[in-house]
Structure formats: C-alpha cells, structure tokens
Design an enzyme around this catalytic site. Sequence first.
Site, PDB file in Angstrom:
ATOM      1  N   ASP A   1       0.839  -1.198   0.000  1.00 23.20           N
ATOM      2  CA  ASP A   1       0.000   0.000   0.000  1.00 23.20           C
ATOM      3  C   ASP A   1       0.872   1.245   0.000  1.00 23.20           C
ATOM      4  O   ASP A   1       1.895   1.317   0.691  1.00 23.20           O
ATOM      5  CB  ASP A   1      -0.899   0.019   1.232  1.00 23.20           C
ATOM      6  CG  ASP A   1      -1.672   1.330   1.349  1.00 23.20           C
ATOM      7  OD1 ASP A   1      -2.633   1.519   0.565  1.00 23.20           O
ATOM      8  OD2 ASP A   1      -1.296   2.178   2.185  1.00 23.20           O
TER       9      ASP A   1
ATOM     10  N   TYR B   1       2.397  10.286   0.411  1.00 22.67           N
ATOM     11  CA  TYR B   1       3.571   9.790   1.121  1.00 22.67           C
ATOM     12  C   TYR B   1       4.848  10.360   0.504  1.00 22.67           C
ATOM     13  O   TYR B   1       5.204  10.037  -0.643  1.00 22.67           O
ATOM     14  CB  TYR B   1       3.625   8.267   1.092  1.00 22.67           C
ATOM     15  CG  TYR B   1       2.494   7.575   1.830  1.00 22.67           C
ATOM     16  CD1 TYR B   1       1.644   8.273   2.680  1.00 22.67           C
ATOM     17  CD2 TYR B   1       2.280   6.209   1.670  1.00 22.67           C
ATOM     18  CE1 TYR B   1       0.622   7.632   3.356  1.00 22.67           C
ATOM     19  CE2 TYR B   1       1.254   5.562   2.346  1.00 22.67           C
ATOM     20  CZ  TYR B   1       0.425   6.277   3.179  1.00 22.67           C
ATOM     21  OH  TYR B   1      -0.599   5.639   3.848  1.00 22.67           O
TER      22      TYR B   1
ATOM     23  N   LYS C   1      -3.969   5.723  -3.299  1.00 25.97           N
ATOM     24  CA  LYS C   1      -5.063   6.542  -2.779  1.00 25.97           C
ATOM     25  C   LYS C   1      -5.370   7.735  -3.668  1.00 25.97           C
ATOM     26  O   LYS C   1      -4.540   8.151  -4.488  1.00 25.97           O
ATOM     27  CB  LYS C   1      -4.728   6.988  -1.352  1.00 25.97           C
ATOM     28  CG  LYS C   1      -4.445   5.780  -0.443  1.00 25.97           C
ATOM     29  CD  LYS C   1      -4.127   6.168   0.968  1.00 25.97           C
ATOM     30  CE  LYS C   1      -3.816   4.938   1.797  1.00 25.97           C
ATOM     31  NZ  LYS C   1      -2.453   4.424   1.545  1.00 25.97           N
TER      32      LYS C   1
ATOM     33  N   GLY D   1      -2.171   0.673  11.133  1.00 23.38           N
ATOM     34  CA  GLY D   1      -1.807   1.168  12.463  1.00 23.38           C
ATOM     35  C   GLY D   1      -2.050   0.192  13.580  1.00 23.38           C
ATOM     36  O   GLY D   1      -2.599   0.582  14.619  1.00 23.38           O
TER      37      GLY D   1
ATOM     38  N   PHE E   1      -0.192  -0.901  15.774  1.00 21.64           N
ATOM     39  CA  PHE E   1       0.483  -0.466  17.003  1.00 21.64           C
ATOM     40  C   PHE E   1      -0.017   0.901  17.468  1.00 21.64           C
ATOM     41  O   PHE E   1       0.588   1.523  18.338  1.00 21.64           O
ATOM     42  CB  PHE E   1       1.997  -0.417  16.802  1.00 21.64           C
ATOM     43  CG  PHE E   1       2.626  -1.723  16.402  1.00 21.64           C
ATOM     44  CD1 PHE E   1       2.144  -2.932  16.887  1.00 21.64           C
ATOM     45  CD2 PHE E   1       3.712  -1.747  15.543  1.00 21.64           C
ATOM     46  CE1 PHE E   1       2.723  -4.144  16.519  1.00 21.64           C
ATOM     47  CE2 PHE E   1       4.303  -2.942  15.174  1.00 21.64           C
ATOM     48  CZ  PHE E   1       3.810  -4.140  15.657  1.00 21.64           C
TER      49      PHE E   1
ATOM     50  N   GLY F   1       2.396   3.567  16.930  1.00 22.21           N
ATOM     51  CA  GLY F   1       3.631   3.170  17.587  1.00 22.21           C
ATOM     52  C   GLY F   1       3.547   3.019  19.087  1.00 22.21           C
ATOM     53  O   GLY F   1       4.515   2.591  19.731  1.00 22.21           O
TER      54      GLY F   1
ATOM     55  N   LEU G   1       1.960   0.850  20.969  1.00 18.95           N
ATOM     56  CA  LEU G   1       2.159  -0.533  21.394  1.00 18.95           C
ATOM     57  C   LEU G   1       3.550  -1.059  21.038  1.00 18.95           C
ATOM     58  O   LEU G   1       3.939  -2.125  21.504  1.00 18.95           O
ATOM     59  CB  LEU G   1       1.081  -1.437  20.794  1.00 18.95           C
ATOM     60  CG  LEU G   1      -0.342  -1.195  21.325  1.00 18.95           C
ATOM     61  CD1 LEU G   1      -1.333  -2.123  20.640  1.00 18.95           C
ATOM     62  CD2 LEU G   1      -0.408  -1.372  22.840  1.00 18.95           C
ATOM     63  N   ALA G   2       4.264  -0.298  20.223  1.00 20.93           N
ATOM     64  CA  ALA G   2       5.656  -0.651  19.942  1.00 20.93           C
ATOM     65  C   ALA G   2       6.609   0.082  20.881  1.00 20.93           C
ATOM     66  O   ALA G   2       7.825  -0.097  20.814  1.00 20.93           O
ATOM     67  CB  ALA G   2       5.996  -0.338  18.493  1.00 20.93           C
TER      68      ALA G   2
END
Length: 337
Positions: free
Chosen positions: A54, A59, A85, A234, A236, A239, A241-242
């Site tokens: 993706d 980006y 997108k 997403g 995490f 981030g 949870l990381a």
Amino acid sequence: MKASTLRPLPWGDPGMTALGLGGAALAGLYTPTPEPQAHATLRAAWDAGLRYFDTAPYYGHTLGEHRMGAFLRECVRDEFVLSTKVGRLLRPDASVRPMDNGWAQPLPFRPHHDYSYDGVMRSFEDSLQRLGLERIDILLVHDIGRRTHGAGHDVHWSALTGGGGFRALEELRGDGRIRGFGLGVNEAEVVHDSMQEAKLDCTLLAGRYTLLEQDSLAVLDECARHGNAIVVGGPFNSGLLAGNGKFDYADAPADVLARSDALRAACAAFGVAVQAAALQFPLAHRACVTCLTGARSPQELEQNRAWFEQAIPASLWRALRSAGLIAEAAPCPGDPS
C-alpha cells in the site's frame, strides 16, 4: 497463521497476504529512509512472501509511489495486490521543505485536497505514471472524514458524493481499470457513512480496530455483512504498542498510556510480546483480511513477520477479556467460529 497466507477478497483472486507492507515509512515519515534501504525493505517483504503493498501520492509528496513502483514493476504483476489513494493532487511547489507534513525529505510537490470526479480521475492517472504500472488493484479515498477535516469536511464530502468522486471510482471499477475501491482513513464513522453512498470493496482503517481500541466493532460487523474487506492499518496505534509513546500521531494521553502498559504487562505474564498480540488480534474479526505494517528496514520487516507468526496461547486472550482489556464482543484468535 503465516504472514504469507493468502486471504480471499470479495471480488476473487488474487487474495491479499495476511501481512502487508505500507509505504509511509519507506517515504520518510518523520525520519529519512535512504533509497537503498527502502528497496532492501521491499525486497525483504517480497522474499518473506508478502504480496500486498500500500502507498499513496501523499507519502513523501509522491516519493512513496516512485519508490514502490520502481520495485514492483520488476515483479510479476499478477503475483501482488497494490493499493494507492485518491483525494489529494500533488502540484509542483519549490517552497516545499524538509519535514513539511511530517515527511523528512519530501519531493517538491504540494498536496491539495480534491475529492471530485475530475480530481479522482486525475489522481488515478498521475499515480499510474509515478508507479510505472499498467493498473492499480485498489483505490482508497484518503483521509476523508469530519475528524480529519473539521469545518472543511462538508465541502470535501460534497465533492466525493454530489461532486462525483464516488462516481469516478465506480466507473474505474466498472470498466476494469481497478478491481475495487474503498477508503483509507483513521476514523470509523465515515466508513459507515460512505457505505450508504457507494458499494465499498475494501477499506484501510488505521488505528481504530486494534488490541488497544475496539470502539469500531459495530462498523466492522457492518463491513462484514456488506463485503467491505478491512485492511487493518496502524496495529500499534501510531507506535504506542511498539513503545514510542505516540497515539494517533501525538503524545499519548495518560489513560491511553495506562491501558497500553496494562496490555504490555498482561502479555509479558504469558511470555508474549505485546506487538505479537497486536498484529494477530485484529484478523480474528471476519471483516479483516490483512494487517498492514510500516517497516522501514529489512530488520523491522523480519521482526514484524516473527511477531505475526509467534505462537500465542489461547489463555492470554481469555485473560485479556477477563481483565476488560479487550471488548467482550470482540472475536479473538482461536475463538469457535
């Protein structure tokens, strides 16, 4: 489940692999990612059997599509699924500077929202050119929603609905230029609203159905009933949870930090990394077909794959439910079907 396991899509083959690779980090989100490192990460993903990728025009202000296309056009086209997108047009602008919109080294193009018929068609054609590919499998409407646009939401929603954005996507799907379309968003309410306007095939929902947060459960149930396959972005939660302390791209509030710490401690008691539980949990819901991670190096990619394939005892999921750390109604891996 293996990261390379193929999961079926509503419109048929090819399916998506259970683990996919997102392109934001490869385009230098917050931190520069050198070109050779981005290519090596894509190669590591391919060698690990991942076949869903993706990206988005936004980006790196087009850098992400250029990098992903340069790799994928050397691969057999029918062996992978690619989504990008629509919703922003990128126009040349010499005033673009490092860290604009969080991109460490953006290319000299400035994003402008355009969800209209003409905007969607132009975005699609521009993406084909940047990617260097003859087709895109899935087009996702990027960052539509009231939470994202605030007071400007009604204008953008009108362009997508009355202004023909959805009609453009339906035409592209109808004549086979894309296989399907949906949303790429960070909010669940707009998924429900969009399903009242168009037949969505696939939606990338980032951060709203995770080990940390299941408030969107009713929307996911609706997606399952109507064949709107969910890509879990997403996992995490930006981030958190990381272990980076961020939630929804900002410093996590105290209550969210406390919940994250409780999840981490509960997983540790079973000898499980919380990241492994975070990657595996969402795919227990029948609407969810793949989990998308944003590795920026081969090492990160391999670590994500290892977490995704780590054995987790059913007793951990029962303990998380009993402690109220996941919703009672949320399905868990290993639950009876």
